[in-house]
Write a protein that holds these residues in place. Sequence first.
Motif, PDB file in Angstrom:
ATOM      1  N   GLY A  45       0.798  -1.222   0.000  1.00  0.00           N
ATOM      2  CA  GLY A  45       0.000   0.000   0.000  1.00  0.00           C
ATOM      3  C   GLY A  45       0.831   1.272   0.000  1.00  0.00           C
ATOM      4  O   GLY A  45       2.034   1.259   0.253  1.00  0.00           O
ATOM      5  N   CYS A  46       0.132   2.347  -0.297  1.00  0.00           N
ATOM      6  CA  CYS A  46       0.756   3.663  -0.376  1.00  0.00           C
ATOM      7  C   CYS A  46       0.644   4.314   1.008  1.00  0.00           C
ATOM      8  O   CYS A  46      -0.463   4.604   1.476  1.00  0.00           O
ATOM      9  CB  CYS A  46      -0.006   4.445  -1.422  1.00  0.00           C
ATOM     10  SG  CYS A  46       0.422   6.154  -1.513  1.00  0.00           S
ATOM     11  N   THR A  47       1.767   4.507   1.669  1.00  0.00           N
ATOM     12  CA  THR A  47       1.709   5.016   3.041  1.00  0.00           C
ATOM     13  C   THR A  47       1.200   6.466   3.084  1.00  0.00           C
ATOM     14  O   THR A  47       0.585   6.871   4.064  1.00  0.00           O
ATOM     15  CB  THR A  47       3.087   4.918   3.728  1.00  0.00           C
ATOM     16  OG1 THR A  47       4.040   5.625   2.940  1.00  0.00           O
ATOM     17  CG2 THR A  47       3.514   3.478   3.893  1.00  0.00           C
ATOM     18  N   LYS A  48       1.436   7.194   1.988  1.00  0.00           N
ATOM     19  CA  LYS A  48       0.995   8.600   1.941  1.00  0.00           C
ATOM     20  C   LYS A  48      -0.534   8.691   1.975  1.00  0.00           C
ATOM     21  O   LYS A  48      -1.104   9.589   2.591  1.00  0.00           O
ATOM     22  CB  LYS A  48       1.547   9.227   0.660  1.00  0.00           C
ATOM     23  CG  LYS A  48       1.434  10.712   0.580  1.00  0.00           C
ATOM     24  CD  LYS A  48       2.268  11.202  -0.583  1.00  0.00           C
ATOM     25  CE  LYS A  48       1.731  12.490  -1.142  1.00  0.00           C
ATOM     26  NZ  LYS A  48       2.270  12.766  -2.477  1.00  0.00           N
ATOM     27  N   TYR A  49      -1.197   7.776   1.270  1.00  0.00           N
ATOM     28  CA  TYR A  49      -2.670   7.785   1.225  1.00  0.00           C
ATOM     29  C   TYR A  49      -3.231   6.601   2.019  1.00  0.00           C
ATOM     30  O   TYR A  49      -4.233   6.009   1.648  1.00  0.00           O
ATOM     31  CB  TYR A  49      -3.156   7.721  -0.225  1.00  0.00           C
ATOM     32  CG  TYR A  49      -2.635   8.839  -1.094  1.00  0.00           C
ATOM     33  CD1 TYR A  49      -2.683  10.159  -0.646  1.00  0.00           C
ATOM     34  CD2 TYR A  49      -2.089   8.585  -2.340  1.00  0.00           C
ATOM     35  CE1 TYR A  49      -2.193  11.194  -1.430  1.00  0.00           C
ATOM     36  CE2 TYR A  49      -1.607   9.607  -3.139  1.00  0.00           C
ATOM     37  CZ  TYR A  49      -1.661  10.911  -2.677  1.00  0.00           C
ATOM     38  OH  TYR A  49      -1.177  11.927  -3.466  1.00  0.00           O
ATOM     39  N   TRP A  50      -2.553   6.248   3.097  1.00  0.00           N
ATOM     40  CA  TRP A  50      -2.908   5.060   3.884  1.00  0.00           C
ATOM     41  C   TRP A  50      -4.362   5.090   4.353  1.00  0.00           C
ATOM     42  O   TRP A  50      -5.039   4.066   4.395  1.00  0.00           O
ATOM     43  CB  TRP A  50      -1.950   4.967   5.080  1.00  0.00           C
ATOM     44  CG  TRP A  50      -1.986   3.677   5.811  1.00  0.00           C
ATOM     45  CD1 TRP A  50      -2.458   3.441   7.067  1.00  0.00           C
ATOM     46  CD2 TRP A  50      -1.489   2.410   5.340  1.00  0.00           C
ATOM     47  NE1 TRP A  50      -2.303   2.117   7.396  1.00  0.00           N
ATOM     48  CE2 TRP A  50      -1.703   1.463   6.352  1.00  0.00           C
ATOM     49  CE3 TRP A  50      -0.898   1.984   4.149  1.00  0.00           C
ATOM     50  CZ2 TRP A  50      -1.353   0.124   6.236  1.00  0.00           C
ATOM     51  CZ3 TRP A  50      -0.539   0.641   4.023  1.00  0.00           C
ATOM     52  CH2 TRP A  50      -0.763  -0.261   5.050  1.00  0.00           C
ATOM     53  N   ASP A  51      -4.849   6.273   4.689  1.00  0.00           N
ATOM     54  CA  ASP A  51      -6.224   6.376   5.190  1.00  0.00           C
ATOM     55  C   ASP A  51      -7.179   6.842   4.096  1.00  0.00           C
ATOM     56  O   ASP A  51      -8.265   7.327   4.394  1.00  0.00           O
ATOM     57  CB  ASP A  51      -6.291   7.300   6.418  1.00  0.00           C
ATOM     58  CG  ASP A  51      -5.596   8.634   6.173  1.00  0.00           C
ATOM     59  OD1 ASP A  51      -5.071   8.827   5.059  1.00  0.00           O
ATOM     60  OD2 ASP A  51      -5.594   9.471   7.080  1.00  0.00           O
ATOM     61  N   ASP A  52      -6.764   6.676   2.830  1.00  0.00           N
ATOM     62  CA  ASP A  52      -7.610   7.111   1.719  1.00  0.00           C
ATOM     63  C   ASP A  52      -7.499   6.075   0.585  1.00  0.00           C
ATOM     64  O   ASP A  52      -6.785   6.269  -0.406  1.00  0.00           O
ATOM     65  CB  ASP A  52      -7.155   8.509   1.250  1.00  0.00           C
ATOM     66  CG  ASP A  52      -8.112   9.122   0.244  1.00  0.00           C
ATOM     67  OD1 ASP A  52      -8.983   8.397  -0.278  1.00  0.00           O
ATOM     68  OD2 ASP A  52      -7.975  10.328  -0.035  1.00  0.00           O
ATOM     69  N   ALA A  53      -8.228   4.958   0.755  1.00  0.00           N
ATOM     70  CA  ALA A  53      -8.129   3.835  -0.192  1.00  0.00           C
ATOM     71  C   ALA A  53      -8.542   4.240  -1.611  1.00  0.00           C
ATOM     72  O   ALA A  53      -7.986   3.767  -2.596  1.00  0.00           O
ATOM     73  CB  ALA A  53      -8.987   2.683   0.294  1.00  0.00           C
TER      74      ALA A  53
END
Length: 332
Positions: free
Chosen positions: A252-260
């Motif tokens: 996963g993308c840690t930058k957008y971790w809370d924005d799937a």
Amino acid sequence: MSKRDFLSTADLTRHELDDLLDLAARVKGKRPGQVMAGKTLGLLFFQPSLRTRVSFEVAMVQLGGHVINLSADDLYELEPQDQAVMNGPAEEHVKDAARTLSRYVDALGIRAASRTGTWERDRQELLLRSYAKYSSVPVINLETCFAHPCQALADMLTLRENLVSLKGRKLTLLWCNHPEPKSLGPTHSVLHLAALMGMNVTLAHPLGFEVDQQVLDESRRMAGDAGGSLQVVNDMRAAADGAEVVYARSWGCTKYWDDAEREAMVKRSLQDWKVDEALMATTKDALLMHPLPVRRNVAASDAVLDGKRSLIYEQAANRAHVQKALLMQLLK
Ligand code: CP
């Protein structure tokens, strides 16, 4: 390994790794008998699993022990934060669950790989670390979003069986596409152990899919100490060139971790990040690894996954052998 837990590959020494892999090779060759007779392993799965769950059950049963398996549906919602005022949905504090379970079982395995907030929060592995803090029996990490040490152990045993000496061999750890946001656990743990083995590791991913900086720094240091190297590239074709092992995995993308949704949007333009025969043809007749489950013909093609150089089922099989060794070391 600290406090007889197995939570991370970061603090494993080369000596400890070799000991574990040697023991795993011995138990794979000859079953050690009922060395876990009278012992119970508790497995808590807060996420789905096929390999981890079955391989731990098989390992424990073949050693004469017993397993209790619990999923999130069996458990109360848990609060991992110390001193929390528990007036929300959590019914039980991890402190109480861990102290109670420690009175029933001899070791606890925990899978808690979900996204619960930002990367800064999830990288702390709060649930796992809270269990480890309050449990008086060994705790084993069965995968968090940050680490999957049991998978990496099985991968190193598989590599040792196929390449014999790993020092100086080129392993390319390659990001591949996946429609869902995935954990960084296998990636981080394989990075650590391949570095500890002195491999020349190339980490390849598109911009935006950087791994955790702490893991990168630790792996660089480990590789340097072991006579290997670690480089990061953003070009999959350059990374495959000369590779002796291609380890494919999505993360996963840690930058957008809370924005799937945002992550999914970014990944739409990255569909060529897939391992296929054309890519494998540019390697040095590389072995193909993947921890499974795999999205066929998205992350890697059928031809590659089912091909002669694929080790995917050997990796899965070796989960049981390394976990037997781990249980024997933690519970001796
Ligand atoms: N590789 C792995 O951990 O598989 P499961 O998710 O099926 O346990």
